[in-house]
Design a protein around this motif. Structure first.
Motif, PDB file in Angstrom:
ATOM      1  N   PHE A  78     -27.507  29.252  -2.472  1.00 31.34           N
ATOM      2  CA  PHE A  78     -28.755  29.382  -3.310  1.00 31.34           C
ATOM      3  C   PHE A  78     -29.908  30.221  -2.841  1.00 31.34           C
ATOM      4  N   VAL A  79     -30.770  30.743  -3.962  1.00 28.40           N
ATOM      5  CA  VAL A  79     -31.711  31.670  -3.684  1.00 28.40           C
ATOM      6  C   VAL A  79     -33.101  30.652  -3.923  1.00 28.40           C
ATOM      7  N   VAL A  80     -33.877  30.889  -2.796  1.00 24.53           N
ATOM      8  CA  VAL A  80     -35.231  29.959  -2.734  1.00 24.53           C
ATOM      9  C   VAL A  80     -36.241  31.060  -3.047  1.00 24.53           C
ATOM     10  N   SER A  81     -37.339  30.692  -3.625  1.00 26.41           N
ATOM     11  CA  SER A  81     -38.451  31.434  -3.644  1.00 26.41           C
ATOM     12  C   SER A  81     -39.345  31.364  -2.445  1.00 26.41           C
ATOM     13  N   ASP A  82     -39.986  32.274  -1.835  1.00 27.60           N
ATOM     14  CA  ASP A  82     -41.153  32.180  -1.024  1.00 27.60           C
ATOM     15  C   ASP A  82     -42.068  31.265  -1.482  1.00 27.60           C
ATOM     16  N   TRP A  83     -42.816  30.635  -0.685  1.00 29.25           N
ATOM     17  CA  TRP A  83     -43.773  29.621  -1.134  1.00 29.25           C
ATOM     18  C   TRP A  83     -44.765  30.068  -2.161  1.00 29.25           C
ATOM     19  N   ASP A  84     -44.760  29.602  -3.387  1.00 27.99           N
ATOM     20  CA  ASP A  84     -45.699  30.166  -4.347  1.00 27.99           C
ATOM     21  C   ASP A  84     -45.239  31.474  -4.854  1.00 27.99           C
ATOM     22  N   GLY A  85     -44.011  32.034  -4.582  1.00 25.70           N
ATOM     23  CA  GLY A  85     -43.609  33.378  -5.110  1.00 25.70           C
ATOM     24  C   GLY A  85     -43.273  33.504  -6.307  1.00 25.70           C
ATOM     25  N   GLN A  86     -42.956  32.437  -7.197  1.00 33.56           N
ATOM     26  CA  GLN A  86     -42.255  32.686  -8.357  1.00 33.56           C
ATOM     27  C   GLN A  86     -43.385  33.080  -9.406  1.00 33.56           C
ATOM     28  N   MET A  87     -43.074  34.012 -10.045  1.00 34.49           N
ATOM     29  CA  MET A  87     -44.067  34.562 -10.960  1.00 34.49           C
ATOM     30  C   MET A  87     -43.650  34.639 -12.433  1.00 34.49           C
ATOM     31  N   SER A  88     -42.640  33.601 -12.869  1.00 37.48           N
ATOM     32  CA  SER A  88     -42.364  33.496 -14.193  1.00 37.48           C
ATOM     33  C   SER A  88     -41.184  32.564 -14.332  1.00 37.48           C
TER      34      SER A  88
END
Length: 798
Positions: free
Chosen positions: A303-313
């Protein structure tokens, strides 16, 4: 093309609401855009127009739909996928959505749980060199220090020990190892977390450490995917978008994705996507990087996990290949549920996200009585779990093995029971208050040992990659132990840059450091106070020994040629046993074998455009064009014929070595050199790590290394390759093998065999979109560094 541009323009790029609130607007406004994107692209839309390289200012091309994981790499992955699919088939859409997001909990990151099906919250924790903010854990050497050992066995044992501590604390997912940043920017604030500026060396470390972590039962998370090469403008701010790292297709593959391939090859169960934009698309919603390269080209099963608060959409990131958002709901949560119900995100995609999260859980057999999280929380009573084991011994060994001796005049070192030593400099002792700064990431503490002048010896650096030492053995403490044993005398001054002279001293040790941290880049590769201290001591002490604890490159031209400076060591970031590691070298119990994992220049300007991250910019959409392409670090110095102070791979020993009988030949399993140029069947299923043929051994290089000195020692034999076209569109030479030979006793020789895989000899063909061997003459060298070459051969590919 206009339709595609309109679709991209509809995708939200900036966070306009709090991270935990989600965004219905993000879902509803992107439904049509997502459909347009998927209609406009196909699994083959991986390059710019006409199949050419991506232009520096081009937009990262779309790649959708997101390929579902299938467990086809091997029987173990297949079994894990079988279990995961069976479990996901029993889950409601709400439950699938629930495990794709972070929730409050004891760990740095916590997934949602499904109690009725026995699915627990998975626990995520930093960092790559030790569990941060916790009690009774070890502070291992930093990644850059491990790389300086040039020792695959130590890299593996490092990962294994690190993984065992994560396992003992009940942490499911370790956030490391690191190959992003790779070290493109000489002053980069997080270069020390990574495993050198060379993709081959970094890849060897990534593979060995990943294998070690996962053999301990913990999911490894190679990071940061991809092109996270600086701290300046790495994240969205009210000023505007994050920096866009703009890179051509060949450079992306041969430099920045290259080391991640090794981690994937070893079964990495997770990958973390980075904060910044990549070719104008945020990395955690960049479908080319996630769907195209990671999940399709490299066959990633996890799985691909975002860096912390790295999701932008919202919708865009789901369809682009992001599987898990941290540390909260981000743009998902109820909004993702709504997106699935209205068709913006397909049922197949949400099921694949859940399956990919659960498959590594089964792959590492974590469903079987995995320890519950034993995480320190200062708000409640707790019972500490001690996971240190005997790791201090390994930490001391790696600390010594990664220390690089760069100057040693007239056998200044090793010491021969000196009776009178002077110790100077703020880095010699522990001065920092380790509990002065609350750790904003985990509720624990941030140990910035040596973060500035007078704050003590540097054993780790700052931010989420820093470690939490249970104690620190400072150089001064360890030297006191030795001098006491020898009934000698010590004099010291940790504060002044002009300390009191003691002209009868046998030797003077000057300790300085160079700190770096997440969130900012370094402003210089030197500092005036430290240089002044070194020169003042050298002005009267005939045997001045300089020890540098450094988070990266540190220039030394201000004093390195001074005749009274007779020895210098780059001692890196050695972890909690710092002093013991160093004194074992100073007193000759260990013979230095560390090698520089980067190039030390004569002047900062020699790094060219790669010295700085960027000038201060108020541009709302800043760009950083990787115009240097493949030519970073020693590749840059070789291309422009710049003489370094100390080249990549350089390091001295207390003995000497000779090389003989160098030869290069096609591997016995290959038919002949002509057939090497023909790539194997494209119809073969890609496994995690890429096409299986990339990992076949196609050529062998051999030589004999002998100890020609007077004491036992180990040599780091290094293999470099120049592909056809080297010096024009390719580096003059690039590292493609290394072996730690020894220890050898005086007069002893040993044959060294280097295995060259198809990937090692290949370049990325941007038109064919595959790795290819070039026809022509490959030059191959063996030596003790990138410029100390002791043998040369050729391999002709017809």
């Amino acid at each position: 093309m206009d339709l595609l541009k309109s679709a991209f323009d509809m995708l939200p790029r900036r966070r306009r609401r709090s991270p935990g609130s989600g965004s219905e607007q993000a879902v509803l406004s992107t439904k049509t855009a997502a459909a347009l994107l998927c209609a406009a692209c196909s699994p083959h839309a991986q390059t710019g127009s006409g199949g050419s390289e991506l232009p520096y200012y081009g937009r990262s091309p779309p790649f959708c739909p997101s390929p579902p994981g299938n467990g086809s790499t091997n029987a173990r992955w297949a079994l894990a996928y079988g279990h995961a699919r069976d479990l996901v088939a029993l889950m409601t859409v709400d439950e699938k959505v629930n495990i794709t997001r972070g929730w409050p909990g004891p760990c740095v990151g916590n997934t949602g749980e499904v109690p009725r099906l026995g699915i627990p919250a998975l626990c995520f924790a930093d960092g790559p060199s030790g569990i941060r903010g916790q009690e009774f854990v070890s502070a291992f050497p930093a990644g850059i220090h491990v790389a300086a050992t040039f020792d695959r066995d130590l890299m593996y044992r490092y990962g294994q020990a690190l993984g065992s501590e994560y396992y003992g604390k009940g942490i499911n997912v370790a956030l490391g190892p690191v190959a992003g940043p790779l070290g493109r920017v000489a002053r980069g604030g997080r270069n020390w977390e990574g495993l050198s500026n060379d993709p081959y060396l970094a890849g060897a470390g990534m593979g060995a450490i990943t294998r070690g972590i996962q053999e301990a039962g913990v999911i490894a998370t190679p990071k940061h995917w991809l092109l996270n090469e600086q701290e300046f403008r790495r994240r969205w701010t009210p000023m505007g978008d994050a920096i866009s790292a703009n890179v051509d297709d060949r450079t992306l593959h041969e430099l920045y994705a290259f080391p991640f391939m090794d981690a994937l090859r070893e079964g990495a169960g997770a990958v973390m996507c980075s904060y910044q934009r990549a070719n104008h698309s945020y990395a955690c919603q960049n479908s080319k990087l996630l769907n195209g390269i990671l999940k399709t080209e490299l066959g990633f099963e996890g799985f691909v996990v975002s860096d912390w608060d790295g999701q932008m959409s919202g919708v865009a990131s789901a369809n682009a290949g992001l599987d898990l958002v941290m540390p909260n709901a981000g743009f998902w949560g109820d909004s993702l549920l709504q997106a699935v119900h209205n068709g913006s995100v397909s049922d197949e995609r949400i099921s694949d996200m859940a399956t990919r999260i659960l498959a590594p859980w089964y792959y590492l057999r974590q469903e079987n009585a995995y320890p519950p999280p034993a995480i320190f929380n200062n708000l409640q009573q707790h019972f500490p779990v001690d996971v240190q084991g005997d790791h201090a011994k390994l930490i001391e060994e790696i600390g010594a093995a990664g220390t690089v001796l760069v100057k040693n005049v007239n056998n200044t070192l090793p010491f021969k029971k000196p009776k009178f030593l002077c110790v100077y400099g703020y880095d010699a002792t522990v001065k920092a208050n380790p509990w002065q700064n609350r750790d904003r990431y985990s509720g624990g503490y941030d140990e910035n040992f040596g973060w500035n002048t007078f704050n003590g010896t540097l054993v780790t650096a700052g931010g989420s990659g820093g470690s939490t030492p249970p104690y620190v053995v400072s150089p001064f403490q360890a030297l006191q132990e030795r001098v006491t044993k020898d009934r000698g005398i010590l004099r010291w001054d940790f504060y002044s840059d002009k300390p009191t002279p003691y002209v009868n001293a046998d030797a003077c040790l000057v300790f300085i450091n160079a700190y770096a941290s997440e969130s900012f880049d370094r402003t210089s590769l030197t500092d005036e106070f430290s240089d002044r201290l070194v020169l003042n001591v050298a002005s009267w002490c005939a045997k001045t020994i300089v020890v540098i604890h450094s988070a990266g490159i540190r220039t030394v031209s201000a004093w390195i040629t001074h005749p009274n400076i007779t020895a210098t060591l780059f001692a890196g970031l050695p972890g909690q046993e710092s002093g013991h590691s160093l004194t074992s070298l100073l007193y000759g119990e260990t013979n230095p074998s560390g090698r520089l994992p980067y190039t030390v220049a004569l002047a900062e300007a020699d790094y060219g455009a790669n010295l700085l991250n960027s000038t201060v910019s108020f541009d709302p959409n800043p760009d950083q064009d990787f115009t240097e392409g493949l030519f970073i670090d020693y590749r840059h110095f070789d291309r422009h014929q710049i003489t370094p102070q100390f080249e990549f791979g350089f390091g001295l020993s207390y003995t000497t070595f000779a090389y003989a009988n160098f030869s290069v030949s096609v591997s016995a399993v290959q038919h002949n050199a002509t057939n090497l140029a023909e790539f194997p069947d494209d119809n073969v299923r890609v496994v995690q790590g890429g096409h299986p043929a990339l990992w076949e051994v196609v050529a062998l290089a051999r030589c004999v290394v002998a100890n020609t000195g007077e004491v036992d020692g180990a040599e780091i034999a290094q293999l470099y390759v120049g592909v056809p076209g080297a010096g024009v569109d390719s580096p003059v030479r690039q590292l493609r093998g290394f072996v730690k030979v020894g220890p050898l006793v005086p007069g002893q020789g040993r044959e060294v065999v280097f295995e060259l895989t198809r990937r090692d000899l290949s370049v990325w063909d941007v038109v064919a979109q595959k790795w290819r061997l070039r026809r022509g003459v490959y030059r191959v060298w063996v030596g003790a560094s990138s410029r100390d070459l002791r043998g040369e051969g050729e391999l002709v590919v017809g």
